[in-house]
Design a protein around this motif. Structure first.
Motif, short mmCIF file in Angstrom:
data_model
loop_
_atom_site.label_atom_id
_atom_site.label_comp_id
_atom_site.label_asym_id
_atom_site.label_seq_id
_atom_site.Cartn_x
_atom_site.Cartn_y
_atom_site.Cartn_z
N HIS A 90 -88.19 46.37 18.13
CA HIS A 90 -89.58 46.80 18.37
C HIS A 90 -89.55 48.23 18.90
N GLY A 112 -92.55 45.85 15.16
CA GLY A 112 -92.39 44.63 15.95
C GLY A 112 -93.04 43.42 15.34
N ALA A 138 -91.53 38.57 23.49
CA ALA A 138 -92.79 39.02 24.07
C ALA A 138 -92.46 39.91 25.26
N SER A 139 -93.46 40.20 26.07
CA SER A 139 -93.24 41.09 27.21
C SER A 139 -94.27 40.83 28.30
N TYR A 152 -98.37 48.22 22.45
CA TYR A 152 -97.20 47.35 22.64
C TYR A 152 -97.65 45.95 23.07
N LYS A 156 -97.08 42.40 21.04
CA LYS A 156 -96.31 41.33 21.68
C LYS A 156 -97.13 40.05 21.82
N ARG A 160 -96.64 36.27 20.18
CA ARG A 160 -96.75 34.99 20.88
C ARG A 160 -97.68 34.04 20.12
N ALA A 181 -89.42 36.53 27.18
CA ALA A 181 -90.08 37.72 27.72
C ALA A 181 -89.19 38.26 28.84
#
Length: 249
Positions: A90, A112, A138-139, A152, A156, A160, A181
């Motif tokens: 990503h 991503g 994910a983040s 971003y 992400k 999910r 994550a």
């Protein structure tokens, strides 16, 4: 050797978290296909992989959809199957919300979200045969809404969303689809630490375990668990490997 005989693809595995995952899986016996756009770094990871198992190398820009089916086909052609798909790659750039452009969204989604989506679709027939494992990323930036991370965070959180859908649709076929994550001490974070030591210390103090994760020992070992038989009854979940920074349910 929890992954002995398994075959995996790890995108963005030339460095950072992807490299850590690839090495952790190889040390547990998996043959790993390295996918990265940086040839020098990818070759370095491959050399390390080959000390433990057998690796493959793909220097490809996976924002180009046509390469994805080619990678799947070559991996299955060489090893005869695919058990593990790790969608780690990503790229994005930070900007304030009011300054976020479509170009920034395109960068984040094209490197991503869309590669994750297309890799999952292309790998599905093989994963169905092997009752395989998908690990997406994910983040906390998306979960908490981190400032300057609009493009971003959106990509992400979209990842999910499709992960949960795939977990529901593919669960009856024995395919597990989960998310990590992470917070990790990557090369980029190390450089940032040198130039912004005070901000770095503030970040560490906000992590209950008071450290960043190691790409191989912390993030990689979690990926090994999710790729192994030990996680057979876990799917559709977001696993926070962030030292306790975010608690979700």
């Amino acid at each position: 050797m929890r992954l002995k005989g398994k075959v995996g693809i790890v995108t963005g595995s030339g460095s950072g978290i992807g490299r850590g995952i690839a090495l952790a899986m190889a040390k547990e016996g998996a043959n790993i296909a390295i996918v990265d756009i940086n040839e020098e770094k990818a070759k370095s990871t491959l050399q390390e992989i080959n000390q433990y198992t057998e690796g493959m190398l793909f220097i490809k820009d996976i924002s180009k959809k046509e390469y994805i089916e080619e990678i799947i086909s070559e991996v299955v052609g060489k090893f005869g199957k695919l058990d593990i798909l790790v969608n780690n790659a990503h790229a994005s750039k930070q900007a304030l919300f009011k300054e976020t452009t479509m170009e920034l969204f395109d960068l984040s989604f094209n490197t991503g979200f869309y590669p994750t989506f297309y890799f999952m679709k292309a790998a599905y027939p093989e994963l169905k045969k092997s009752k395989g494992k998908v690990i997406n990323f994910a983040s906390g930036a998306g979960i908490s809404g981190q400032p300057t991370q609009a493009s971003y965070a959106a990509a992400k959180e979209a990842i999910r969303g499709i992960t949960r859908v795939a977990a529901n649709e593919w669960g009856p076929e024995g395919i597990n689809v989960n998310i990590i994550a992470p917070i990790a001490l990557t090369e980029g974070v190390k450089q940032w630490r040198q130039s912004a030591s005070e901000l770095y210390e503030q970040m560490i103090n906000n992590i209950p375990l008071r450290r960043l994760g190691d790409p191989e020992q912390d993030i990689g070992r979690t990926a090994v668990f999710l790729a192994s038989d030990d996680s057979d009854y876990i799917t559709g979940q977001t696993i926070m490997v962030d030292g306790g920074s975010i608690k979700i349910y």
